[in-house]
Design a protein around this motif. Structure first.
Motif, PDB file in Angstrom:
ATOM      1  N   ALA A  39       3.186 -11.851 -11.435  1.00  0.00           N
ATOM      2  CA  ALA A  39       2.536 -12.033 -12.738  1.00  0.00           C
ATOM      3  C   ALA A  39       2.692 -13.470 -13.224  1.00  0.00           C
ATOM      4  CB  ALA A  39       3.126 -11.052 -13.753  1.00  0.00           C
ATOM      5  N   ARG A  40       3.849 -14.056 -13.001  1.00  0.00           N
ATOM      6  CA  ARG A  40       4.052 -15.454 -13.400  1.00  0.00           C
ATOM      7  C   ARG A  40       3.139 -16.389 -12.615  1.00  0.00           C
ATOM      8  NH1 ARG A  40      10.375 -16.585 -13.110  1.00  0.00           N
ATOM      9  NH2 ARG A  40       9.591 -18.726 -13.432  1.00  0.00           N
ATOM     10  N   VAL A  41       2.981 -16.120 -11.320  1.00  0.00           N
ATOM     11  CA  VAL A  41       2.076 -16.947 -10.507  1.00  0.00           C
ATOM     12  C   VAL A  41       0.662 -16.863 -11.051  1.00  0.00           C
ATOM     13  CG1 VAL A  41       1.027 -17.204  -8.223  1.00  0.00           C
ATOM     14  CG2 VAL A  41       3.480 -16.779  -8.424  1.00  0.00           C
ATOM     15  N   ARG A  42       0.220 -15.668 -11.382  1.00  0.00           N
ATOM     16  CA  ARG A  42      -1.141 -15.504 -11.900  1.00  0.00           C
ATOM     17  C   ARG A  42      -1.297 -16.199 -13.246  1.00  0.00           C
ATOM     18  NH1 ARG A  42      -4.266 -12.175  -9.100  1.00  0.00           N
ATOM     19  NH2 ARG A  42      -5.669 -11.966 -10.880  1.00  0.00           N
ATOM     20  N   ARG A  43      -0.262 -16.123 -14.100  1.00  0.00           N
ATOM     21  CA  ARG A  43      -0.349 -16.792 -15.408  1.00  0.00           C
ATOM     22  C   ARG A  43      -0.395 -18.307 -15.274  1.00  0.00           C
ATOM     23  NH1 ARG A  43       3.268 -12.616 -17.077  1.00  0.00           N
ATOM     24  NH2 ARG A  43       5.061 -14.014 -16.857  1.00  0.00           N
ATOM     25  N   SER A  44       0.085 -18.832 -14.163  1.00  0.00           N
ATOM     26  CA  SER A  44       0.026 -20.284 -13.953  1.00  0.00           C
ATOM     27  C   SER A  44      -1.396 -20.769 -13.723  1.00  0.00           C
ATOM     28  CB  SER A  44       0.905 -20.672 -12.753  1.00  0.00           C
ATOM     29  OG  SER A  44       0.257 -20.368 -11.526  1.00  0.00           O
ATOM     30  N   GLY A  45      -2.307 -19.839 -13.480  1.00  0.00           N
ATOM     31  CA  GLY A  45      -3.698 -20.189 -13.234  1.00  0.00           C
ATOM     32  C   GLY A  45      -4.088 -20.174 -11.773  1.00  0.00           C
ATOM     33  N   ALA A  46      -3.135 -19.911 -10.878  1.00  0.00           N
ATOM     34  CA  ALA A  46      -3.427 -19.935  -9.447  1.00  0.00           C
ATOM     35  C   ALA A  46      -4.178 -18.680  -9.019  1.00  0.00           C
ATOM     36  CB  ALA A  46      -2.129 -20.047  -8.644  1.00  0.00           C
ATOM     37  N   LYS A  47      -5.109 -18.868  -8.102  1.00  0.00           N
ATOM     38  CA  LYS A  47      -5.703 -17.741  -7.398  1.00  0.00           C
ATOM     39  C   LYS A  47      -4.707 -17.295  -6.326  1.00  0.00           C
ATOM     40  CE  LYS A  47      -9.495 -18.204  -9.727  1.00  0.00           C
ATOM     41  NZ  LYS A  47      -9.808 -17.244 -10.843  1.00  0.00           N
ATOM     42  N   VAL A  48      -4.618 -15.988  -6.115  1.00  0.00           N
ATOM     43  CA  VAL A  48      -3.619 -15.438  -5.194  1.00  0.00           C
ATOM     44  C   VAL A  48      -4.294 -14.867  -3.954  1.00  0.00           C
ATOM     45  CG1 VAL A  48      -1.808 -13.709  -4.887  1.00  0.00           C
ATOM     46  CG2 VAL A  48      -2.012 -14.935  -7.067  1.00  0.00           C
ATOM     47  N   LEU A  49      -3.853 -15.340  -2.789  1.00  0.00           N
ATOM     48  CA  LEU A  49      -4.312 -14.844  -1.493  1.00  0.00           C
ATOM     49  C   LEU A  49      -3.109 -14.306  -0.731  1.00  0.00           C
ATOM     50  CD1 LEU A  49      -6.629 -16.828  -2.350  1.00  0.00           C
ATOM     51  CD2 LEU A  49      -6.878 -17.406   0.063  1.00  0.00           C
ATOM     52  N   ALA A  50      -3.349 -13.372   0.178  1.00  0.00           N
ATOM     53  CA  ALA A  50      -2.282 -12.874   1.042  1.00  0.00           C
ATOM     54  C   ALA A  50      -2.892 -12.318   2.315  1.00  0.00           C
ATOM     55  CB  ALA A  50      -1.447 -11.807   0.337  1.00  0.00           C
ATOM     56  N   SER A  51      -2.078 -12.262   3.363  1.00  0.00           N
ATOM     57  CA  SER A  51      -2.538 -11.839   4.683  1.00  0.00           C
ATOM     58  C   SER A  51      -2.375 -10.342   4.873  1.00  0.00           C
ATOM     59  CB  SER A  51      -1.747 -12.564   5.773  1.00  0.00           C
ATOM     60  OG  SER A  51      -1.902 -13.960   5.665  1.00  0.00           O
ATOM     61  N   ALA A  52      -3.374  -9.756   5.554  1.00  0.00           N
ATOM     62  CA  ALA A  52      -3.333  -8.342   5.932  1.00  0.00           C
ATOM     63  C   ALA A  52      -3.654  -8.219   7.408  1.00  0.00           C
ATOM     64  CB  ALA A  52      -4.338  -7.545   5.111  1.00  0.00           C
ATOM     65  N   THR A  53      -2.926  -7.373   8.106  1.00  0.00           N
ATOM     66  CA  THR A  53      -3.186  -7.149   9.531  1.00  0.00           C
ATOM     67  C   THR A  53      -3.784  -5.775   9.798  1.00  0.00           C
ATOM     68  OG1 THR A  53      -0.960  -6.292   9.954  1.00  0.00           O
ATOM     69  CG2 THR A  53      -1.270  -8.676  10.140  1.00  0.00           C
ATOM     70  N   THR A  54      -3.917  -4.967   8.750  1.00  0.00           N
ATOM     71  CA  THR A  54      -4.533  -3.643   8.851  1.00  0.00           C
ATOM     72  C   THR A  54      -5.334  -3.388   7.582  1.00  0.00           C
ATOM     73  OG1 THR A  54      -2.662  -2.511   7.806  1.00  0.00           O
ATOM     74  CG2 THR A  54      -2.591  -2.736  10.219  1.00  0.00           C
ATOM     75  N   VAL A  55      -6.193  -2.376   7.635  1.00  0.00           N
ATOM     76  CA  VAL A  55      -6.957  -1.993   6.447  1.00  0.00           C
ATOM     77  C   VAL A  55      -6.014  -1.520   5.344  1.00  0.00           C
ATOM     78  CG1 VAL A  55      -8.622  -0.329   5.535  1.00  0.00           C
ATOM     79  CG2 VAL A  55      -9.072  -1.473   7.710  1.00  0.00           C
ATOM     80  N   ALA A  56      -4.972  -0.781   5.709  1.00  0.00           N
ATOM     81  CA  ALA A  56      -4.021  -0.295   4.707  1.00  0.00           C
ATOM     82  C   ALA A  56      -3.363  -1.456   3.962  1.00  0.00           C
ATOM     83  CB  ALA A  56      -2.960   0.591   5.362  1.00  0.00           C
ATOM     84  N   GLU A  57      -2.982  -2.493   4.694  1.00  0.00           N
ATOM     85  CA  GLU A  57      -2.385  -3.658   4.043  1.00  0.00           C
ATOM     86  C   GLU A  57      -3.393  -4.352   3.139  1.00  0.00           C
ATOM     87  OE1 GLU A  57       1.078  -4.845   7.308  1.00  0.00           O
ATOM     88  OE2 GLU A  57      -0.793  -5.989   7.260  1.00  0.00           O
ATOM     89  N   ALA A  58      -4.643  -4.447   3.568  1.00  0.00           N
ATOM     90  CA  ALA A  58      -5.673  -5.080   2.746  1.00  0.00           C
ATOM     91  C   ALA A  58      -5.862  -4.316   1.437  1.00  0.00           C
ATOM     92  CB  ALA A  58      -6.981  -5.158   3.519  1.00  0.00           C
ATOM     93  N   ARG A  59      -5.931  -2.992   1.524  1.00  0.00           N
ATOM     94  CA  ARG A  59      -6.062  -2.198   0.300  1.00  0.00           C
ATOM     95  C   ARG A  59      -4.852  -2.390  -0.618  1.00  0.00           C
ATOM     96  NH1 ARG A  59      -8.209   2.487   3.640  1.00  0.00           N
ATOM     97  NH2 ARG A  59     -10.469   2.554   3.252  1.00  0.00           N
ATOM     98  N   TRP A  60      -3.666  -2.399  -0.028  1.00  0.00           N
ATOM     99  CA  TRP A  60      -2.425  -2.579  -0.800  1.00  0.00           C
ATOM    100  C   TRP A  60      -2.474  -3.898  -1.563  1.00  0.00           C
ATOM    101  CZ3 TRP A  60       1.750  -5.796  -1.332  1.00  0.00           C
ATOM    102  CH2 TRP A  60       2.943  -5.271  -1.804  1.00  0.00           C
ATOM    103  N   LEU A  61      -2.909  -4.962  -0.906  1.00  0.00           N
ATOM    104  CA  LEU A  61      -2.976  -6.275  -1.542  1.00  0.00           C
ATOM    105  C   LEU A  61      -4.025  -6.301  -2.653  1.00  0.00           C
ATOM    106  CD1 LEU A  61      -2.761  -8.516   1.651  1.00  0.00           C
ATOM    107  CD2 LEU A  61      -0.949  -8.151  -0.037  1.00  0.00           C
ATOM    108  N   ALA A  62      -5.195  -5.726  -2.394  1.00  0.00           N
ATOM    109  CA  ALA A  62      -6.253  -5.720  -3.400  1.00  0.00           C
ATOM    110  C   ALA A  62      -5.840  -4.906  -4.623  1.00  0.00           C
ATOM    111  CB  ALA A  62      -7.538  -5.166  -2.790  1.00  0.00           C
TER     112      ALA A  62
END
Length: 366
Positions: A150-173
């Motif tokens: 939440a602090r990272v998002r409040r700083s104004g940064a867009k947040v990206l992260a890596s997923a190696t499976t569909v389940a991980e992609a859904r978790w991140l989204a």
């Protein structure tokens, strides 16, 4: 790249989200890139990145200042989000015993097998993000806890992260990532897996990418095996809004790739890499070398990430001094043979222009 060419990209979501002219993200590569590569890619219209997991705060500040002085462009700061390992003296002792014959051969002492040199994202690094205000913050191995995120998002940064499976992609989204990096099994360096560490079941990019694009509403960035314009065009055809490229930059003059690593890349073939956990304790793809061949690339007795690296450090130093990469991680993806010894900015511009040409041709057109 002209605005006319920029407008021709079939999916502009990554361009608009990240404020870049071409949808090419430079992969953050700890040990092989600093601000110089990020600057070159950013000046060519892509998103430059600085890998921060192995840097202390002062070095991160210095690299960001170097970037800001040279490029009026967005910047991605990348961090690891792994849980710090619990100290396990027995596991470390078993690992040193496994390496004992190499210590004897090279005449070195095992030394201190603690540490590992890779720090997870914490409150100190979060405060640094708030101070430096990068436009993008990306994570590997999942995400930090909700309060830090939440602090990272409040700083104004867009947040990206890596997923190696569909389940991980859904978790991140579901947890608010602005875009997901779909990392296929072809990719070099550490696998970004965090929900399932069984790399044997993780899909290649061309199987993973369309499934992730169908599963999440956020833009998807394709990563793994992309080293030329044709790969970029193919990724867009399969649902990507951008691509992340790492290995193809390793031979550029702006990369900080070690000389022995560069030499190995020059000889790379399509079948020259394997997934290994020997160097750090987590699976990562690299060029085969002596340690991987003799111990087997995956070991059950390797200490947890990142502790395995410390026991290898004296072996690596002695071998490198003798001109051998026997104990050095040679991170590279399966398309390493396509890497070129040309400036990163030139490559970025060419890839973008040529990918647009491929996309404009359309299916079945000459």
């Amino acid at each position: 790249m002209s605005m006319q060419a920029d407008a021709a990209w079939p999916d502009r979501r990554a361009l608009d989200l990240l404020g870049i002219a071409v949808p090419i993200l430079q992969a953050p590569m700890a040990g092989s890139n600093d601000a110089a590569l990020a600057i070159a890619v950013a000046q060519a219209g892509g998103l430059g990145a600085i890998p921060c997991a192995t840097l202390d705060p002062e070095r991160i500040r210095a690299e960001v200042a170097r970037f800001r002085a040279a490029a009026a462009a967005p910047l991605n700061l990348n961090f690891f989000a792994h849980a710090p390992p619990r100290a396990d003296a027995e596991a470390l002792a078993r690992w040193r015993k496994r390496l004992a014959r190499y210590y004897a051969e090279l005449g070195v002492d095992a030394g201190d097998a603690g540490g590992g040199g890779r720090a997870p994202f914490d409150a100190t690094l979060c405060a640094l993000v708030e101070e430096l205000r990068p436009e993008v913050v990306s994570f590997h191995f999942g995400l930090p806890g909700p309060a830090l995120l939440a602090r990272v998002r409040r700083s104004g940064a867009k947040v990206l992260a890596s997923a190696t499976t569909v389940a991980e992609a859904r978790w991140l989204a579901e947890r608010g990532c602005d875009a997901v990096v779909a990392q296929g099994a072809e990719a070099g360096g550490h696998r970004g897996c965090f929900l399932d560490l069984d790399v044997a079941t993780q899909p290649g990019l061309f199987a993973l990418l369309p499934q992730v694009a169908d599963a999440v509403a956020v833009p998807v960035i394709a990563a793994g095996g992309i080293a030329a314009a044709r790969g970029i065009a193919a990724a867009f055809a399969l649902g990507a809004a951008g691509v992340q490229i790492g290995t193809a930059y390793l031979r550029t003059p702006e990369a900080t790739t070690a000389p022995l690593h560069r030499a190995a890349l020059r000889e790379a073939r399509d079948d020259a890499t394997a997934l290994t956990n020997l160097f750090t304790g987590r699976p990562a793809r690299g060029l085969l070398n002596r340690l991987m061949r003799e111990l087997g690339p995956m070991g059950e007795d390797v200490p947890p990430f990142p502790l395995a690296a410390a026991a290898l450090a004296p072996l690596r130093a002695r071998a490198e001094a003798a001109g051998a990469a026997d104990f050095q991680p040679l991170w590279a993806g399966q398309a390493a043979a396509l890497a070129q010894e040309r400036p990163a900015g030139v490559l970025t511009r060419e890839w973008a222009a040529q990918a647009l040409h491929w996309l404009a041709r359309g299916p079945g057109r000459a």
